[in-house]
Design a protein around this motif. Structure first.
Motif: not given
Length: 90
Positions: A31, A35-36, A38-39
């Motif tokens: 997870t 999320k990372c 998408e940075t």
């Protein structure tokens, strides 16, 4: 004796429920990786990797590989994850 028989027969459905619950569990590391990715920094590294893969895939004969771009992307993603992974642990 009757109580023990009920516990044995009732124990079987619980095992099935436990197996179903295990399937629903999500790895927190995966997870965080998503999320990372998408940075901004990781997205830039991913774009460079995808551009390299497209370039290499379009050529019939080439010795070029996208190893450097892959390592850059993985490094950026793992650097982001490293700062967050231990916060989610109990």
């Amino acid at each position: 004796m009757v109580f023990e028989d009920k516990m044995i027969t009732n124990g079987e459905p619980e095992e099935e429920e436990e197996e179903e619950e295990e399937e629903d569990m999500v790895d927190p590391l995966e997870t965080l990786r998503q999320k990372c990715e998408e940075t901004e920094h990781c997205a830039h590294a991913r774009e460079r990797l995808e551009a390299c893969e497209t370039r290499v895939g379009s050529r019939s004969e080439t010795t070029e590989e996208c190893t450097e771009e892959l390592f850059d992307f993985l490094h950026a993603r793992d650097h982001c994850v490293a700062h967050k992974v231990f916060q989610s642990m109990k």
